[in-house]
Motif scaffolding. Sequence first.
Motif, PDB file in Angstrom:
ATOM      1  N   SER A   1       0.836  -1.196   0.000  1.00 16.14           N
ATOM      2  CA  SER A   1       0.000   0.000   0.000  1.00 16.14           C
ATOM      3  C   SER A   1       0.871   1.246   0.000  1.00 16.14           C
ATOM      4  O   SER A   1       1.910   1.294   0.653  1.00 16.14           O
ATOM      5  CB  SER A   1      -0.894  -0.025   1.244  1.00 16.14           C
ATOM      6  OG  SER A   1      -1.539   1.215   1.364  1.00 16.14           O
ATOM      7  N   THR A   2       0.390   2.265  -0.718  1.00 11.50           N
ATOM      8  CA  THR A   2       1.127   3.536  -0.726  1.00 11.50           C
ATOM      9  C   THR A   2       0.494   4.547   0.230  1.00 11.50           C
ATOM     10  O   THR A   2       0.862   5.706   0.239  1.00 11.50           O
ATOM     11  CB  THR A   2       1.172   4.134  -2.143  1.00 11.50           C
ATOM     12  OG1 THR A   2      -0.184   4.263  -2.582  1.00 11.50           O
ATOM     13  CG2 THR A   2       1.952   3.248  -3.091  1.00 11.50           C
ATOM     14  N   VAL A   3      -0.498   4.115   1.032  1.00 16.68           N
ATOM     15  CA  VAL A   3      -1.142   5.023   1.989  1.00 16.68           C
ATOM     16  C   VAL A   3      -0.422   4.891   3.324  1.00 16.68           C
ATOM     17  O   VAL A   3      -0.305   3.808   3.869  1.00 16.68           O
ATOM     18  CB  VAL A   3      -2.642   4.664   2.131  1.00 16.68           C
ATOM     19  CG1 VAL A   3      -3.296   5.536   3.173  1.00 16.68           C
ATOM     20  CG2 VAL A   3      -3.346   4.794   0.791  1.00 16.68           C
ATOM     21  N   SER A   4      -0.020   6.033   3.855  1.00 14.70           N
ATOM     22  CA  SER A   4       0.698   5.994   5.132  1.00 14.70           C
ATOM     23  C   SER A   4      -0.300   5.825   6.270  1.00 14.70           C
ATOM     24  O   SER A   4      -1.511   6.027   6.098  1.00 14.70           O
ATOM     25  CB  SER A   4       1.485   7.284   5.326  1.00 14.70           C
ATOM     26  OG  SER A   4       0.564   8.368   5.476  1.00 14.70           O
ATOM     27  N   ARG A   5       0.206   5.502   7.454  1.00 19.38           N
ATOM     28  CA  ARG A   5      -0.689   5.323   8.610  1.00 19.38           C
ATOM     29  C   ARG A   5      -1.435   6.610   8.905  1.00 19.38           C
ATOM     30  O   ARG A   5      -2.624   6.620   9.178  1.00 19.38           O
ATOM     31  CB  ARG A   5       0.118   4.923   9.843  1.00 19.38           C
ATOM     32  CG  ARG A   5       0.197   3.438  10.037  1.00 19.38           C
ATOM     33  CD  ARG A   5       0.857   3.084  11.332  1.00 19.38           C
ATOM     34  NE  ARG A   5       1.705   1.915  11.076  1.00 19.38           N
ATOM     35  CZ  ARG A   5       2.932   1.787  11.478  1.00 19.38           C
ATOM     36  NH1 ARG A   5       3.536   2.740  12.161  1.00 19.38           N
ATOM     37  NH2 ARG A   5       3.636   0.703  11.187  1.00 19.38           N
ATOM     38  N   LYS A   6      -0.714   7.727   8.822  1.00 20.63           N
ATOM     39  CA  LYS A   6      -1.303   9.046   9.118  1.00 20.63           C
ATOM     40  C   LYS A   6      -2.447   9.318   8.138  1.00 20.63           C
ATOM     41  O   LYS A   6      -3.542   9.750   8.510  1.00 20.63           O
ATOM     42  CB  LYS A   6      -0.211  10.099   8.985  1.00 20.63           C
ATOM     43  CG  LYS A   6      -0.653  11.508   9.367  1.00 20.63           C
ATOM     44  CD  LYS A   6       0.512  12.464   9.235  1.00 20.63           C
ATOM     45  CE  LYS A   6      -0.009  13.884   9.182  1.00 20.63           C
ATOM     46  NZ  LYS A   6       1.063  14.834   8.846  1.00 20.63           N
ATOM     47  N   GLU A   7      -2.182   9.033   6.857  1.00 25.03           N
ATOM     48  CA  GLU A   7      -3.176   9.279   5.802  1.00 25.03           C
ATOM     49  C   GLU A   7      -4.400   8.386   6.024  1.00 25.03           C
ATOM     50  O   GLU A   7      -5.542   8.812   5.853  1.00 25.03           O
ATOM     51  CB  GLU A   7      -2.513   8.985   4.448  1.00 25.03           C
ATOM     52  CG  GLU A   7      -3.229   9.486   3.224  1.00 25.03           C
ATOM     53  CD  GLU A   7      -3.435  10.979   3.190  1.00 25.03           C
ATOM     54  OE1 GLU A   7      -2.555  11.742   3.634  1.00 25.03           O
ATOM     55  OE2 GLU A   7      -4.516  11.400   2.772  1.00 25.03           O
ATOM     56  N   PHE A   8      -4.169   7.162   6.396  1.00 21.74           N
ATOM     57  CA  PHE A   8      -5.243   6.191   6.614  1.00 21.74           C
ATOM     58  C   PHE A   8      -6.169   6.649   7.742  1.00 21.74           C
ATOM     59  O   PHE A   8      -7.391   6.642   7.610  1.00 21.74           O
ATOM     60  CB  PHE A   8      -4.652   4.815   6.929  1.00 21.74           C
ATOM     61  CG  PHE A   8      -5.698   3.769   7.186  1.00 21.74           C
ATOM     62  CD1 PHE A   8      -5.978   3.361   8.493  1.00 21.74           C
ATOM     63  CD2 PHE A   8      -6.427   3.194   6.151  1.00 21.74           C
ATOM     64  CE1 PHE A   8      -6.939   2.405   8.738  1.00 21.74           C
ATOM     65  CE2 PHE A   8      -7.393   2.240   6.396  1.00 21.74           C
ATOM     66  CZ  PHE A   8      -7.647   1.841   7.708  1.00 21.74           C
TER      67      PHE A   8
ATOM     68  N   LYS B   1      -6.482   9.635   8.853  1.00 20.85           N
ATOM     69  CA  LYS B   1      -7.145  10.888   8.432  1.00 20.85           C
ATOM     70  C   LYS B   1      -8.379  10.558   7.593  1.00 20.85           C
ATOM     71  O   LYS B   1      -9.454  11.124   7.795  1.00 20.85           O
ATOM     72  CB  LYS B   1      -6.143  11.719   7.633  1.00 20.85           C
ATOM     73  CG  LYS B   1      -6.667  13.082   7.175  1.00 20.85           C
ATOM     74  CD  LYS B   1      -5.592  13.802   6.367  1.00 20.85           C
ATOM     75  CE  LYS B   1      -6.200  14.915   5.555  1.00 20.85           C
ATOM     76  NZ  LYS B   1      -5.254  15.484   4.604  1.00 20.85           N
ATOM     77  N   ARG B   2      -8.252   9.629   6.661  1.00 19.52           N
ATOM     78  CA  ARG B   2      -9.382   9.269   5.796  1.00 19.52           C
ATOM     79  C   ARG B   2     -10.496   8.617   6.600  1.00 19.52           C
ATOM     80  O   ARG B   2     -11.687   8.851   6.361  1.00 19.52           O
ATOM     81  CB  ARG B   2      -8.923   8.323   4.688  1.00 19.52           C
ATOM     82  CG  ARG B   2      -8.061   9.011   3.649  1.00 19.52           C
ATOM     83  CD  ARG B   2      -7.666   8.056   2.535  1.00 19.52           C
ATOM     84  NE  ARG B   2      -6.618   8.640   1.708  1.00 19.52           N
ATOM     85  CZ  ARG B   2      -6.118   8.053   0.634  1.00 19.52           C
ATOM     86  NH1 ARG B   2      -6.547   6.874   0.261  1.00 19.52           N
ATOM     87  NH2 ARG B   2      -5.169   8.628  -0.077  1.00 19.52           N
TER      88      ARG B   2
END
Lengths: 90, 506
Positions: free
Chosen positions: B6-13, B15-16
Amino acid sequence: MWYIIGLMLGTLVLGAVWFLKAKNLNFKWYEWVIGIIGLGLLLFTIQNFLGSLEELEPKAAYTFLLITGLPALILLVLAWQLAVRRAKKA
Amino acid sequence: MSAFHSTVSRKEFIKRLGLTGAGLGALTAAAPVFHDLDEVTSSKLGVGPQHPWYVKEREILDPTCEFDWDQYQRFDNSPENRLIGIDTLMIRDLKWLDEHPVLKETIRLKESDVDTTCVQKKFPSYDHDTRDGAMWAAGIAGMQYPMYGSFLGQFTMSGASKPIYFMNPNELTHPGEISYPPGVKFVETPPTTYPRWNGTPEENLKTLTAAVRHFGGQEVGVVELNEKTKKFIYSRDDRRLGSSATRDIVFEDVDLAYETDTKSVIPNKCNRVIVFTNLQPTEITLTQPGGISGSAVSYSRMFKMTVEMHAFIHALGYQHIDGSHWALSPSVPFGIMAGLGEAGRTGMSIISYKYGNMIRCVNRIITDMPLPLTKPIDSGTYRFCHTCKLCAEACPYNALPMDTEPCWDTEWEDENKIHNYIGGYKAYRASLQRCPRCRACQAVCVFNAKDSAFAHQLVKSIQASNPMFNTFFRNMHESFGYGMQNPNDWWEKNLPSYGVDPAFLY
């Protein structure tokens, strides 16, 4: 009916993803568009085919296969062939 | 090891995830909130016909087909004045036909089995057999249970009760005989263990809808009986209690409905007309005009349902003046005003975006029960009829108009000569002298489409907002094999109980 459609769709998408990885292919944006339209049309065809049989309208069911199913297959094959031929050239 | 990651970081995840949760929260806050069940039952949600997003509601008394309230007048439905058509033969002798050659020709065509020829054009192998006649006889037998309408909705509020009268079909051959429908001799008003039902108008409409559905009907709407809509009520009518004497139908400021030898009185306080539909068995309707018509059994279901609704409203403690079938008023204008459908090319029935041309009856009961009004609709069907004309082309008696535009009177010269129409509204009118009720028009309607295949919803939603593709949709309807079906095949189908497609049961 939707359960069957979901199974078929899931299998198709899984097969497509596996195929892309196996052949190390990338789709261009227009190939994506053609593929998604083809997939949408295929979904439309399957739902109307099964729905028409449920409505006891067999002629309508088979006409859907011809009128919308055939173009769907053509578009999907087109998207696939465009990608494959581009990869071969490269 | 798989190269996929996955290219989604933990922070981004996270946040979403948070944004999705906030969105759901906002949606919930904007949704209607009920604090208790009383609010649920009184809310407008689920009150009246529930239309899909592409159907627009119009203002009260403003349907898609225009009305000229100055031109529209109450019709005298006495036997001497009644519109000339195959129905009037019940009260005429055959010598009278010599004065009406168009009607005489229709009977000749009917007797030469034009209905079968019509089906054979599409299905050459079709021929009606004994089973078709047996089905028709069975349907007619069911109709012997109350026949036509009864004016009487009278009852006393003190707990005493009155019988509900219906005219026996034998009335025509045995005048004066009244036959009580078995089981409905007396209805307590209200039942002694319960007080009079006093719901809010919205609760009452939901209650009536539940009752209609339970008894086998479909949609329920309400029209106000005011100075305009009173014009729909016949000025005189003979389809009344007991004898076949013609009575004036009048409105008076009285508490209870009553009848005398010369008049039937509707209290002005009874200012609500409950309008409810009853669907024909769907698969059998598509076989018309083949011999196994779906209409006969539909009438028997309609009459049974009407008796039940009268008994139900009676027991709740309200007045109920009957307008089933063609008693009291024509049915179509009330159906249109209640938003249960729109005017169509066949003229004698409403066309529904949901049930197409398969509605058998649009029943009316006048009452003093508090009820909200339901609005006329625009679902595109009236406009679709302008260019479709499938029913007119299918009619084996050429009884339906072929003009693209509807008119304020009639397009039939012979109907116009004897003023055999009701004017004052812009719609299509069938030729009553040419129509023997073969019902081929019901089988071919584009809006008969059921709900299982998604394409139908797509077509209905597109044509509701834009008529550009109407001709294309109409042609596709034929190409895809919809419309009239082979009556011989009906016996082989695995059909649900009551013969109604499950898609129409909700």
